[in-house]
Design a protein around this motif. Structure first.
Motif, PDB file in Angstrom:
ATOM      1  N   LYS A  93       7.640 116.275  51.032  1.00  0.00           N
ATOM      2  CA  LYS A  93       7.013 117.392  51.738  1.00  0.00           C
ATOM      3  C   LYS A  93       5.510 117.214  51.913  1.00  0.00           C
ATOM      4  O   LYS A  93       4.915 117.858  52.777  1.00  0.00           O
ATOM      5  CB  LYS A  93       7.310 118.701  51.003  1.00  0.00           C
ATOM      6  N   PHE A  94       4.865 116.387  51.067  1.00  0.00           N
ATOM      7  CA  PHE A  94       3.427 116.196  51.267  1.00  0.00           C
ATOM      8  C   PHE A  94       3.071 114.796  51.774  1.00  0.00           C
ATOM      9  O   PHE A  94       1.903 114.432  51.826  1.00  0.00           O
ATOM     10  CB  PHE A  94       2.623 116.547  50.005  1.00  0.00           C
ATOM     11  N   LEU A  95       4.072 114.013  52.179  1.00  0.00           N
ATOM     12  CA  LEU A  95       3.813 112.709  52.787  1.00  0.00           C
ATOM     13  C   LEU A  95       3.862 112.857  54.300  1.00  0.00           C
ATOM     14  O   LEU A  95       4.851 113.315  54.861  1.00  0.00           O
ATOM     15  CB  LEU A  95       4.852 111.689  52.328  1.00  0.00           C
ATOM     16  N   LEU A  96       2.792 112.484  54.967  1.00  0.00           N
ATOM     17  CA  LEU A  96       2.712 112.617  56.425  1.00  0.00           C
ATOM     18  C   LEU A  96       3.046 111.275  57.063  1.00  0.00           C
ATOM     19  O   LEU A  96       2.326 110.297  56.873  1.00  0.00           O
ATOM     20  CB  LEU A  96       1.307 113.056  56.836  1.00  0.00           C
ATOM     21  N   PRO A  97       4.131 111.190  57.823  1.00  0.00           N
ATOM     22  CA  PRO A  97       4.541 109.906  58.418  1.00  0.00           C
ATOM     23  C   PRO A  97       3.462 109.312  59.313  1.00  0.00           C
ATOM     24  O   PRO A  97       2.635 110.033  59.893  1.00  0.00           O
ATOM     25  CB  PRO A  97       5.795 110.279  59.224  1.00  0.00           C
ATOM     26  N   PHE A  98       3.491 107.988  59.453  1.00  0.00           N
ATOM     27  CA  PHE A  98       2.568 107.309  60.345  1.00  0.00           C
ATOM     28  C   PHE A  98       2.933 107.613  61.793  1.00  0.00           C
ATOM     29  O   PHE A  98       4.098 107.855  62.111  1.00  0.00           O
ATOM     30  CB  PHE A  98       2.629 105.793  60.150  1.00  0.00           C
ATOM     31  N   PRO A  99       1.940 107.576  62.698  1.00  0.00           N
ATOM     32  CA  PRO A  99       2.255 107.670  64.126  1.00  0.00           C
ATOM     33  C   PRO A  99       3.203 106.541  64.523  1.00  0.00           C
ATOM     34  O   PRO A  99       3.225 105.480  63.896  1.00  0.00           O
ATOM     35  CB  PRO A  99       0.887 107.497  64.804  1.00  0.00           C
ATOM     36  N   ASP A 100       3.991 106.768  65.573  1.00  0.00           N
ATOM     37  CA  ASP A 100       4.997 105.784  65.982  1.00  0.00           C
ATOM     38  C   ASP A 100       4.394 104.407  66.248  1.00  0.00           C
ATOM     39  O   ASP A 100       5.014 103.384  65.958  1.00  0.00           O
ATOM     40  CB  ASP A 100       5.728 106.264  67.245  1.00  0.00           C
ATOM     41  N   ASP A 101       3.171 104.362  66.783  1.00  0.00           N
ATOM     42  CA  ASP A 101       2.607 103.068  67.170  1.00  0.00           C
ATOM     43  C   ASP A 101       2.041 102.283  66.000  1.00  0.00           C
ATOM     44  O   ASP A 101       1.508 101.183  66.197  1.00  0.00           O
ATOM     45  CB  ASP A 101       1.539 103.239  68.252  1.00  0.00           C
ATOM     46  N   VAL A 102       2.129 102.809  64.773  1.00  0.00           N
ATOM     47  CA  VAL A 102       1.689 102.010  63.620  1.00  0.00           C
ATOM     48  C   VAL A 102       2.819 101.791  62.630  1.00  0.00           C
ATOM     49  O   VAL A 102       2.588 101.332  61.516  1.00  0.00           O
ATOM     50  CB  VAL A 102       0.481 102.645  62.882  1.00  0.00           C
ATOM     51  N   ASP A 103       4.057 102.072  63.042  1.00  0.00           N
ATOM     52  CA  ASP A 103       5.178 101.815  62.148  1.00  0.00           C
ATOM     53  C   ASP A 103       5.357 100.319  61.879  1.00  0.00           C
ATOM     54  O   ASP A 103       5.801  99.907  60.823  1.00  0.00           O
ATOM     55  CB  ASP A 103       6.476 102.374  62.735  1.00  0.00           C
ATOM     56  N   SER A 104       5.013  99.504  62.868  1.00  0.00           N
ATOM     57  CA  SER A 104       5.122  98.047  62.720  1.00  0.00           C
ATOM     58  C   SER A 104       3.802  97.426  63.130  1.00  0.00           C
ATOM     59  O   SER A 104       3.667  96.859  64.216  1.00  0.00           O
ATOM     60  CB  SER A 104       6.257  97.500  63.596  1.00  0.00           C
ATOM     61  N   PRO A 105       2.775  97.551  62.302  1.00  0.00           N
ATOM     62  CA  PRO A 105       1.454  97.069  62.650  1.00  0.00           C
ATOM     63  C   PRO A 105       1.401  95.553  62.767  1.00  0.00           C
ATOM     64  O   PRO A 105       2.257  94.832  62.267  1.00  0.00           O
ATOM     65  CB  PRO A 105       0.571  97.551  61.492  1.00  0.00           C
ATOM     66  N   ALA A 106       0.357  95.091  63.447  1.00  0.00           N
ATOM     67  CA  ALA A 106       0.164  93.661  63.638  1.00  0.00           C
ATOM     68  C   ALA A 106      -0.109  92.985  62.312  1.00  0.00           C
ATOM     69  O   ALA A 106      -0.488  93.629  61.336  1.00  0.00           O
ATOM     70  CB  ALA A 106      -1.008  93.437  64.597  1.00  0.00           C
ATOM     71  N   PRO A 107       0.092  91.653  62.235  1.00  0.00           N
ATOM     72  CA  PRO A 107      -0.204  90.928  60.995  1.00  0.00           C
ATOM     73  C   PRO A 107      -1.664  91.089  60.620  1.00  0.00           C
ATOM     74  O   PRO A 107      -2.510  91.411  61.452  1.00  0.00           O
ATOM     75  CB  PRO A 107       0.116  89.462  61.371  1.00  0.00           C
ATOM     76  N   PRO A 108      -1.990  90.847  59.345  1.00  0.00           N
ATOM     77  CA  PRO A 108      -3.374  90.995  58.904  1.00  0.00           C
ATOM     78  C   PRO A 108      -4.327  90.104  59.676  1.00  0.00           C
ATOM     79  O   PRO A 108      -3.986  88.994  60.076  1.00  0.00           O
ATOM     80  CB  PRO A 108      -3.322  90.571  57.430  1.00  0.00           C
ATOM     81  N   SER A 109      -5.535  90.592  59.899  1.00  0.00           N
ATOM     82  CA  SER A 109      -6.569  89.789  60.520  1.00  0.00           C
ATOM     83  C   SER A 109      -7.037  88.732  59.545  1.00  0.00           C
ATOM     84  O   SER A 109      -6.954  88.909  58.332  1.00  0.00           O
ATOM     85  CB  SER A 109      -7.762  90.669  60.909  1.00  0.00           C
ATOM     86  N   PRO A 110      -7.561  87.605  60.024  1.00  0.00           N
ATOM     87  CA  PRO A 110      -8.115  86.599  59.110  1.00  0.00           C
ATOM     88  C   PRO A 110      -9.332  87.163  58.410  1.00  0.00           C
ATOM     89  O   PRO A 110      -9.997  88.059  58.939  1.00  0.00           O
ATOM     90  CB  PRO A 110      -8.486  85.444  60.051  1.00  0.00           C
ATOM     91  N   PRO A 111      -9.640  86.684  57.196  1.00  0.00           N
ATOM     92  CA  PRO A 111     -10.802  87.217  56.474  1.00  0.00           C
ATOM     93  C   PRO A 111     -12.087  86.976  57.227  1.00  0.00           C
ATOM     94  O   PRO A 111     -12.304  85.913  57.815  1.00  0.00           O
ATOM     95  CB  PRO A 111     -10.773  86.455  55.142  1.00  0.00           C
ATOM     96  N   ALA A 112     -12.949  88.000  57.238  1.00  0.00           N
ATOM     97  CA  ALA A 112     -14.229  87.874  57.926  1.00  0.00           C
ATOM     98  C   ALA A 112     -15.173  87.013  57.106  1.00  0.00           C
ATOM     99  O   ALA A 112     -15.080  86.933  55.883  1.00  0.00           O
ATOM    100  CB  ALA A 112     -14.836  89.254  58.132  1.00  0.00           C
TER     101      ALA A 112
END
Length: 310
Positions: free
Chosen positions: A276-295
């Motif tokens: 009840k207190f967990l807010l789902p992610f927006p649909d467009d971030v359910d499968s986010p892109a792979p991690p960016s390379p370290p800066a």
């Protein structure tokens, strides 16, 4: 947007999102404020003094039990691994094992929170309860001096304070993240239910930015580089300290463990539905892109990365 953090590794991803331009990319200007703990941040979220904050799950479950529907967790933040949270004592302390804690004074960042709960699970091993010790609140940065001054006998610590105290001769009494609390869900990023209802675009934007940073945090080098920028952890220490993990989802089953143990130790007296207190992610971030390379190491803010608009 004002975001409450603690100067500990748990909050690394807010700094990653800020430095890498993820907040800017989703149109979310942010200010960062240091808080002592989730329990203390809660009234600031309710009053609007903070829009988002780190919130340990013990405090979140208590909030839902005592004032249902007032808090929302919008993203996971940190999960414990062995040796990431410890009970520490001075090098010359007569306390040698958990049984010696009877009648002793234990410092935690905030009362009736993750510090006291995980300490109670340790006390149980020695046949003790919370009533056998004295708990008090003390900001994490003040604990080392307090132990040195004899203000308390034991401190519940995390990094960078564990490493700093060990350099001064302090020693570990017990790793509280084992047994019943192995792989313990520590904290998430929270907002008030009122803010989530009235500012859904801003909340979704925060989720997009922070989730991208949580994915980046899977690369240890990213964490190593960011820690010295907002904590007192030296660069050499940041490369070697033991860290927990940075989850990229909000599985109710994981966080339900916290509520179950809290009920066992009577922090709550009835079952709490954590979903009840967990807010789902927006649909467009359910499968986010792979991690960016370290800066590359830099204190300059890079050009904003393109992220879906809120």
């Amino acid at each position: 947007m004002k975001i409450g953090i603690m100067t500990i590794p748990d909050c690394a991803t807010v700094q990653i999102a800020k430095v890498r331009g993820y907040f800017e990319a989703v149109g979310l200007p942010v200010e960062i404020e240091t808080v002592q703990g989730g329990g203390i941040a809660l009234p600031k979220l309710e009053s609007g003094a903070l829009n988002f904050s780190i919130m340990n799950y013990t405090a979140a479950v208590l909030a839902e039990a005592n004032k249902p529907g007032t808090l929302k967790i919008v993203a996971d933040a940190y999960q414990a691994e062995p040796n990431t949270f410890k009970l520490m004592v001075p090098k010359n302390s007569p306390i040698k094992d958990l049984a010696d804690l009877r009648g002793k004074h234990v410092m935690v960042a905030t009362l009736r929170s993750v510090g006291t709960l995980t300490t109670e699970t340790a006390l149980k091993i020695a046949g003790l309860t919370a009533g056998d010790v004295r708990f008090s609140e003390r900001p994490l940065p003040e604990m080392i001096d307090a132990l040195g001054a004899g203000v308390a006998d034991v401190a519940w610590m995390t990094e960078p304070f564990i490493s700093a105290y060990q350099e001064l001769g302090g020693r570990m009494l017990y790793d509280v993240m084992q047994g019943e609390t192995e792989s313990w869900p520590i904290a998430g990023w929270a907002t008030s239910a009122d803010f989530a209802d009235s500012h859904p675009r801003e909340v979704a934007a925060f989720q997009r930015a922070i989730l991208r940073a949580q994915h980046d945090a899977q690369n240890r080098q990213v964490i190593t580089e960011i820690l010295p920028t907002y904590t007192k952890i030296k660069a050499t220490t940041a490369a070697t300290i033991i860290l927990g993990t940075f989850p990229t989802n909000l599985h109710p089953e994981r966080i339900r463990r916290v509520a179950e143990v809290m009920r066992e130790y009577r922090y709550i007296t009835r079952e709490v539905d954590v979903s009840k207190f967990l807010l789902p992610f927006p649909d467009d971030v359910d499968s986010p892109a792979p991690p960016s390379p370290p800066a590359a190491p830099s204190t300059a803010t890079p050009s904003p990365t393109k992220v879906p608009a809120p």
